[in-house]
Scaffold this motif. Structure first.
Motif, PDB file in Angstrom:
ATOM      1  N   HIS A  84      14.626   4.402  -1.409  1.00  0.00           N
ATOM      2  CA  HIS A  84      13.916   3.214  -0.917  1.00  0.00           C
ATOM      3  C   HIS A  84      12.679   2.956  -1.782  1.00  0.00           C
ATOM      4  O   HIS A  84      12.349   1.816  -2.093  1.00  0.00           O
ATOM      5  N   HIS A  85      11.994   4.031  -2.162  1.00  0.00           N
ATOM      6  CA  HIS A  85      10.794   3.886  -2.995  1.00  0.00           C
ATOM      7  C   HIS A  85      11.162   3.601  -4.454  1.00  0.00           C
ATOM      8  O   HIS A  85      10.484   2.819  -5.114  1.00  0.00           O
ATOM      9  N   ALA A  86      12.195   4.244  -4.944  1.00  0.00           N
ATOM     10  CA  ALA A  86      12.557   4.098  -6.356  1.00  0.00           C
ATOM     11  C   ALA A  86      13.173   2.729  -6.637  1.00  0.00           C
ATOM     12  O   ALA A  86      12.932   2.138  -7.687  1.00  0.00           O
ATOM     13  N   PHE A 122      17.649   9.647   0.719  1.00  0.00           N
ATOM     14  CA  PHE A 122      17.856   8.298   1.245  1.00  0.00           C
ATOM     15  C   PHE A 122      16.555   7.484   1.148  1.00  0.00           C
ATOM     16  O   PHE A 122      16.533   6.362   0.649  1.00  0.00           O
ATOM     17  N   HIS A 123      15.447   8.060   1.617  1.00  0.00           N
ATOM     18  CA  HIS A 123      14.180   7.324   1.586  1.00  0.00           C
ATOM     19  C   HIS A 123      13.561   7.323   0.185  1.00  0.00           C
ATOM     20  O   HIS A 123      12.864   6.382  -0.189  1.00  0.00           O
ATOM     21  N   ASP A 124      13.846   8.374  -0.580  1.00  0.00           N
ATOM     22  CA  ASP A 124      13.368   8.410  -1.969  1.00  0.00           C
ATOM     23  C   ASP A 124      13.917   7.211  -2.737  1.00  0.00           C
ATOM     24  O   ASP A 124      13.206   6.570  -3.518  1.00  0.00           O
ATOM     25  N   VAL A 140      10.949  13.053   5.025  1.00  0.00           N
ATOM     26  CA  VAL A 140      11.641  12.092   4.150  1.00  0.00           C
ATOM     27  C   VAL A 140      10.822  11.765   2.899  1.00  0.00           C
ATOM     28  O   VAL A 140      11.365  11.286   1.916  1.00  0.00           O
ATOM     29  N   HIS A 141       9.507  12.045   2.939  1.00  0.00           N
ATOM     30  CA  HIS A 141       8.673  11.818   1.752  1.00  0.00           C
ATOM     31  C   HIS A 141       8.413  13.119   0.987  1.00  0.00           C
ATOM     32  O   HIS A 141       7.547  13.154   0.119  1.00  0.00           O
ATOM     33  N   SER A 142       9.135  14.185   1.330  1.00  0.00           N
ATOM     34  CA  SER A 142       8.852  15.493   0.713  1.00  0.00           C
ATOM     35  C   SER A 142       9.149  15.496  -0.781  1.00  0.00           C
ATOM     36  O   SER A 142       8.656  16.348  -1.514  1.00  0.00           O
ATOM     37  N   THR A 201       0.844  -1.207   0.000  1.00  0.00           N
ATOM     38  CA  THR A 201       0.000   0.000   0.000  1.00  0.00           C
ATOM     39  C   THR A 201       0.877   1.254   0.000  1.00  0.00           C
ATOM     40  O   THR A 201       0.611   2.210  -0.720  1.00  0.00           O
ATOM     41  N   HIS A 202       1.905   1.240   0.817  1.00  0.00           N
ATOM     42  CA  HIS A 202       2.786   2.411   0.932  1.00  0.00           C
ATOM     43  C   HIS A 202       3.660   2.575  -0.313  1.00  0.00           C
ATOM     44  O   HIS A 202       3.989   3.692  -0.700  1.00  0.00           O
ATOM     45  N   HIS A 203       4.013   1.456  -0.937  1.00  0.00           N
ATOM     46  CA  HIS A 203       4.952   1.513  -2.062  1.00  0.00           C
ATOM     47  C   HIS A 203       4.283   1.750  -3.405  1.00  0.00           C
ATOM     48  O   HIS A 203       4.935   1.657  -4.439  1.00  0.00           O
TER      49      HIS A 203
END
Ligand SMILES: [Zn+2]
Ligand SMILES: [Zn+2]
Length: 257
Positions: free
Chosen positions: A207-209, A203-205, A178-180, A123-125
């Protein structure tokens, strides 16, 4: 179910959020160059993130409220008496910061196991290029597990009420940061031992990419310790041109790490 203290914390962080939004508005050209991924508008994704943000915020607030009430009534949660010196507030915040960071890292690794990813964390990804709404778009079960940490932490560690103003609400704000989808820090950030331990949006971007790397919540410490920092992160961060990015192609659906 908000207490007077809860309202103070909410207003405190709302003010911080408003100040950030104002800054974003004023420094728009700077932020356009600092955008991490440019993607086409996706109405389906927006509806998905609005729905799951509402569900997750509700589930998370309810979990905090119920646990808070139960732990307070049973006398398992109490606050340290007397005015707190500034170093006490800093120390108590540091304990929370490190404890949540480790908890989130372990929980996040669990979320990326095959079955849990498919049924919960996917859901988050849905967003491969995070935006501020992605910060709250989770499966409600994950929202409960994340939100429930705060009352349990307060039951284990007795902190001052002054520290609570800093601790309560920090995690959602950090998630927004971190999700900005924008990076504001300089190229040497991850090279320096003084700053490289603290996560920035890049760093977290990643994680999603890329999915399967960079599981940390606040810091990079656990990813470094367990060897889960995305390969080439340092180099790609240092060599980014910081110009407005090209429109990204439509990406494939993510798989667990
Ligand atoms: Zn994840
Ligand atoms: Zn995320």
């Amino acid at each position: 179910m908000l207490t007077g203290m809860g309202e103070t914390i909410l207003y405190h962080w709302l003010l911080v959020g408003l100040a950030c939004a104002l800054l974003f508005g004023i420094a728009r050209p700077f932020f356009r160059r600092r955008k991490l991924q440019r993607v086409r508008f996706d109405g389906g994704l927006l509806r998905h993130e609005l729905l799951f943000s509402a569900l997750t915020l509700g589930a998370s607030a309810a979990t905090i409220g119920v646990l808070w009430g139960v732990l307070r009534r049973s006398g398992q949660m109490s606050f340290a008496e007397g005015p707190a010196a500034w170093w006490m507030v800093v120390g108590e915040f540091a304990v929370y910061f490190l404890a949540f960071d480790l908890y989130f890292y372990l929980l996040h690794r669990l979320m990326h196991t095959d079955l849990v990813f498919r049924w919960v964390h996917r859901t988050h990804h849905r967003s491969m290029a995070p935006n501020p709404l992605t910060a709250f778009s989770f499966n409600p079960l994950e929202g409960m597990l994340t939100g429930g940490f705060l009352p349990v932490f307060l039951a284990v560690f007795e902190v001052h009420r002054e520290s609570l103003a800093l601790i309560g609400g920090f995690q959602p704000l950090m998630s927004l940061y971190v999700h900005s989808g924008h990076e504001v820090f300089p190229r040497w950030w991850y090279r320096s031992p003084w700053t490289g331990w603290l996560q920035t949006p890049y760093f977290h971007d990643q994680h999603h990419a890329r999915v399967g790397w960079n599981y940390g919540g606040f810091t990079t410490l656990w990813d470094r310790a367990f060897g889960t920092v995305s390969p080439g992160l340092l180099e790609s961060f240092e060599s980014r041109p910081w110009t407005e990015p090209e429109l990204s192609p439509v990406l494939a659906a993510p798989r667990p790490g």
